[in-house]
Design a protein around this motif. Structure first.
Motif, PDB file in Angstrom:
ATOM      1  N   ALA A 172       0.668  -1.290  -0.068  1.00 47.35           N
ATOM      2  CA  ALA A 172       0.139  -0.069   0.118  1.00 47.35           C
ATOM      3  C   ALA A 172       0.893   0.994  -0.016  1.00 47.35           C
ATOM      4  O   ALA A 172       0.384   2.212  -0.761  1.00 47.35           O
ATOM      5  CB  ALA A 172      -0.971  -0.020   1.213  1.00 47.35           C
ATOM      6  N   VAL A 173       2.020   1.175   0.743  1.00 50.20           N
ATOM      7  CA  VAL A 173       2.695   2.447   0.719  1.00 50.20           C
ATOM      8  C   VAL A 173       3.573   2.559  -0.523  1.00 50.20           C
ATOM      9  O   VAL A 173       3.699   3.778  -0.940  1.00 50.20           O
ATOM     10  CB  VAL A 173       4.072   2.307   1.864  1.00 50.20           C
ATOM     11  CG1 VAL A 173       5.022   3.296   1.737  1.00 50.20           C
ATOM     12  CG2 VAL A 173       3.198   2.307   3.284  1.00 50.20           C
ATOM     13  N   VAL A 211       0.189   1.929  -9.212  1.00 53.18           N
ATOM     14  CA  VAL A 211      -0.954   1.197  -8.744  1.00 53.18           C
ATOM     15  C   VAL A 211      -2.292   2.127  -8.706  1.00 53.18           C
ATOM     16  O   VAL A 211      -2.276   2.863  -8.098  1.00 53.18           O
ATOM     17  CB  VAL A 211      -0.828   0.580  -7.652  1.00 53.18           C
ATOM     18  CG1 VAL A 211      -2.022  -0.301  -7.139  1.00 53.18           C
ATOM     19  CG2 VAL A 211       0.522  -0.562  -7.510  1.00 53.18           C
ATOM     20  N   ARG A 212      -3.324   1.909  -9.439  1.00 54.59           N
ATOM     21  CA  ARG A 212      -4.371   2.672  -9.681  1.00 54.59           C
ATOM     22  C   ARG A 212      -5.479   2.022  -8.483  1.00 54.59           C
ATOM     23  O   ARG A 212      -5.516   0.941  -8.378  1.00 54.59           O
ATOM     24  CB  ARG A 212      -5.070   2.391 -11.069  1.00 54.59           C
ATOM     25  CG  ARG A 212      -3.974   3.002 -12.211  1.00 54.59           C
ATOM     26  CD  ARG A 212      -4.319   2.624 -13.443  1.00 54.59           C
ATOM     27  NE  ARG A 212      -4.228   1.074 -13.512  1.00 54.59           N
ATOM     28  CZ  ARG A 212      -4.591   0.517 -14.680  1.00 54.59           C
ATOM     29  NH1 ARG A 212      -5.633   0.879 -15.421  1.00 54.59           N
ATOM     30  NH2 ARG A 212      -4.266  -0.891 -14.885  1.00 54.59           N
ATOM     31  N   THR A 252      -1.601  -6.546  -5.139  1.00 53.61           N
ATOM     32  CA  THR A 252      -1.719  -5.437  -4.106  1.00 53.61           C
ATOM     33  C   THR A 252      -3.203  -5.348  -3.615  1.00 53.61           C
ATOM     34  O   THR A 252      -3.611  -5.490  -2.684  1.00 53.61           O
ATOM     35  CB  THR A 252      -1.359  -4.070  -4.687  1.00 53.61           C
ATOM     36  OG1 THR A 252       0.117  -4.298  -4.949  1.00 53.61           O
ATOM     37  CG2 THR A 252      -1.540  -2.900  -3.623  1.00 53.61           C
ATOM     38  N   TYR A 253      -4.165  -5.616  -4.741  1.00 50.29           N
ATOM     39  CA  TYR A 253      -5.651  -5.562  -4.112  1.00 50.29           C
ATOM     40  C   TYR A 253      -5.851  -6.757  -3.395  1.00 50.29           C
ATOM     41  O   TYR A 253      -6.585  -6.730  -2.411  1.00 50.29           O
ATOM     42  CB  TYR A 253      -6.499  -5.372  -5.422  1.00 50.29           C
ATOM     43  CG  TYR A 253      -6.318  -4.241  -6.445  1.00 50.29           C
ATOM     44  CD1 TYR A 253      -5.704  -3.122  -6.087  1.00 50.29           C
ATOM     45  CD2 TYR A 253      -6.793  -4.538  -7.665  1.00 50.29           C
ATOM     46  CE1 TYR A 253      -5.588  -2.022  -6.866  1.00 50.29           C
ATOM     47  CE2 TYR A 253      -6.347  -3.443  -8.773  1.00 50.29           C
ATOM     48  CZ  TYR A 253      -6.071  -2.286  -8.231  1.00 50.29           C
ATOM     49  OH  TYR A 253      -5.659  -1.038  -9.359  1.00 50.29           O
ATOM     50  N   ALA A 254      -5.394  -7.825  -4.082  1.00 46.09           N
ATOM     51  CA  ALA A 254      -5.781  -9.337  -3.336  1.00 46.09           C
ATOM     52  C   ALA A 254      -5.168  -9.354  -2.013  1.00 46.09           C
ATOM     53  O   ALA A 254      -5.799  -9.764  -1.090  1.00 46.09           O
ATOM     54  CB  ALA A 254      -5.214 -10.109  -4.264  1.00 46.09           C
ATOM     55  N   MET A 255      -3.996  -8.614  -1.714  1.00 44.72           N
ATOM     56  CA  MET A 255      -3.052  -8.798  -0.169  1.00 44.72           C
ATOM     57  C   MET A 255      -3.864  -8.059   0.527  1.00 44.72           C
ATOM     58  O   MET A 255      -4.268  -8.341   1.771  1.00 44.72           O
ATOM     59  CB  MET A 255      -1.766  -8.216  -0.510  1.00 44.72           C
ATOM     60  CG  MET A 255      -0.792  -8.432   0.525  1.00 44.72           C
ATOM     61  SD  MET A 255      -0.445 -10.341   0.567  1.00 44.72           S
ATOM     62  CE  MET A 255       0.649 -10.414  -0.799  1.00 44.72           C
ATOM     63  N   ILE A 256      -4.401  -6.767   0.203  1.00 38.51           N
ATOM     64  CA  ILE A 256      -5.114  -5.915   1.227  1.00 38.51           C
ATOM     65  C   ILE A 256      -6.425  -6.608   1.512  1.00 38.51           C
ATOM     66  O   ILE A 256      -6.980  -6.524   2.644  1.00 38.51           O
ATOM     67  CB  ILE A 256      -5.436  -4.685   0.412  1.00 38.51           C
ATOM     68  CG1 ILE A 256      -3.989  -3.923   0.254  1.00 38.51           C
ATOM     69  CG2 ILE A 256      -6.464  -3.800   1.421  1.00 38.51           C
ATOM     70  CD1 ILE A 256      -4.138  -2.549  -0.258  1.00 38.51           C
ATOM     71  N   ALA A 257      -7.099  -7.140   0.447  1.00 37.55           N
ATOM     72  CA  ALA A 257      -8.518  -7.781   0.621  1.00 37.55           C
ATOM     73  C   ALA A 257      -8.089  -8.958   1.808  1.00 37.55           C
ATOM     74  O   ALA A 257      -8.938  -9.408   2.410  1.00 37.55           O
ATOM     75  CB  ALA A 257      -9.192  -8.294  -0.703  1.00 37.55           C
ATOM     76  N   VAL A 296       7.142  -7.042  -6.138  1.00 40.32           N
ATOM     77  CA  VAL A 296       7.598  -5.955  -6.835  1.00 40.32           C
ATOM     78  C   VAL A 296       8.722  -5.962  -7.852  1.00 40.32           C
ATOM     79  O   VAL A 296       8.772  -5.613  -8.930  1.00 40.32           O
ATOM     80  CB  VAL A 296       8.092  -4.977  -5.940  1.00 40.32           C
ATOM     81  CG1 VAL A 296       8.839  -3.692  -6.509  1.00 40.32           C
ATOM     82  CG2 VAL A 296       7.083  -4.411  -4.862  1.00 40.32           C
ATOM     83  N   ILE A 297       9.797  -7.100  -7.387  1.00 39.32           N
ATOM     84  CA  ILE A 297      10.882  -7.455  -8.176  1.00 39.32           C
ATOM     85  C   ILE A 297      10.312  -8.323  -9.412  1.00 39.32           C
ATOM     86  O   ILE A 297      10.968  -8.210 -10.568  1.00 39.32           O
ATOM     87  CB  ILE A 297      12.120  -7.821  -7.556  1.00 39.32           C
ATOM     88  CG1 ILE A 297      11.746  -9.161  -6.885  1.00 39.32           C
ATOM     89  CG2 ILE A 297      12.552  -6.880  -6.574  1.00 39.32           C
ATOM     90  CD1 ILE A 297      12.899  -9.628  -6.299  1.00 39.32           C
TER      91      ILE A 297
END
Length: 318
Positions: free
Chosen positions: A52-53, A60-61, A183-188, A228-229
């Motif tokens: 998220a940071v 990321v949109r 990213t979306y899935a990790m936050i969810a 990320v990498i």
């Protein structure tokens, strides 16, 4: 001209393989000191916070509102359920063995795609799926019929939900990058894991240092930095190279588990793992007849979609 093997992209790809492979022995260390609930929640929460940071800097949109139910499904299956099941299974199953069992996840993704998306199953896909499943049976029965334990079934269940995740991400990967979907899935997934907060709070107060370091490693490196990498590498390397690298995760996991935990795999496990990887390689092999026809819309979108799908086939996890 710079050689490919000396490029930052190659090192990023190699780093991803090592990080994702090292997650399996790290889980063994973390679950022993923190327990199932705390390890699952903390790893997701740490990775979600880092991603998220980094999101604004990585482009990321914000997802569309209509995609939130699909994102929730991805988070529930590929993150929350996967983490809980894999961590649970690794309480009794060795890290290297778990990595071999998780490698079969693409088979379940293919089967779901054929049932719900009417995707054509080619001869390579059909034969590769059978080979991979046969290799999984060899791994689970490596110590005889008594070796086929409930823990092995739990790890296989983790592979199934990971396959569901791969399947569920396909519509999203037509509109978002692989890093965005992750990213979306990790936050969810972290949101779905919040009921584990009370058990986590109790576990952390008594957890040994090595377990706390293990979960910090898992959240920061395999889960956050790994994606990320990986996104950096697949955006700059041929898809064939990035896909082939994923096949190295199980053997590298076996090596890291031997160095870190002193686990010595059974020779039959190695044979079964080789059969699993061979089956998955065959599944992903595209012959001339099976290659999809290019659509009228320019090829870049199609390439980005394929790249995103490969990014989410990791078994992150992981």
């Amino acid at each position: 001209m710079r050689k490919p093997f000396a490029s930052p992209s190659f090192f990023a790809l190699a780093g991803t393989v090592v990080l994702w492979a090292s997650a399996f022995p790290a889980i063994r260390v973390g679950v022993g000191g923190l327990g199932l609930a705390a390890l699952s929640l903390l790893r997701l929460a740490i990775a979600a916070a880092v991603l998220a940071v980094l999101a604004p800097f990585a482009g990321v949109r914000v997802p569309r509102r209509r995609d939130l139910p699909q994102i929730a499904l991805c988070g529930l299956t590929g993150m929350t359920a996967y983490q809980i099941l894999l961590n649970w299974g690794e309480i009794h199953v060795e890290a290297g063995t778990a990595s071999l069992l998780i490698a079969v996840a693409p088979v379940f993704s293919v089967l779901l795609g054929s049932v719900f998306l009417a995707e054509h199953i080619s001869r390579n896909v059909a034969v590769g799926s059978v080979i991979a499943l046969a290799g999984t049976a060899v791994v689970t029965l490596s110590e005889g019929v008594s070796g086929f334990t409930a823990a092995s079934l739990v790890v296989l269940a983790a592979a199934v939900v990971q396959g569901v995740y791969h399947f569920a991400t396909k519509p999203l990967l037509r509109r978002y990058t692989g890093l965005e979907v992750a990213t979306y899935a990790m936050i969810a997934g972290t949101v779905f894991a919040l009921p584990l907060v009370p058990a986590t709070a109790r576990a952390v107060t008594h957890a040994p240092l090595d377990a706390l370091l293990a979960v910090l490693f898992l959240g920061l490196l395999p889960s956050a930095l790994g994606f990320v990498i990986w996104g950096y590498a697949v955006a700059r390397l041929p898809l064939s190279a990035s896909t082939a690298a994923l096949y190295l995760v199980p053997p590298v996991a076996l090596l890291v588990s031997f160095v870190w935990l002193g686990e010595i795999p059974h020779p039959i496990e190695l044979l079964g793992g080789a059969v699993v990887v061979a089956g998955v390689v065959l599944i992903n092999r595209r012959g001339p007849a099976a290659a999809p026809r290019p659509r009228a819309v320019a090829g870049r979108a199609g390439r980005e979609e394929s790249t995103g799908e490969r990014a989410d086939e990791a078994s992150i996890r992981r």
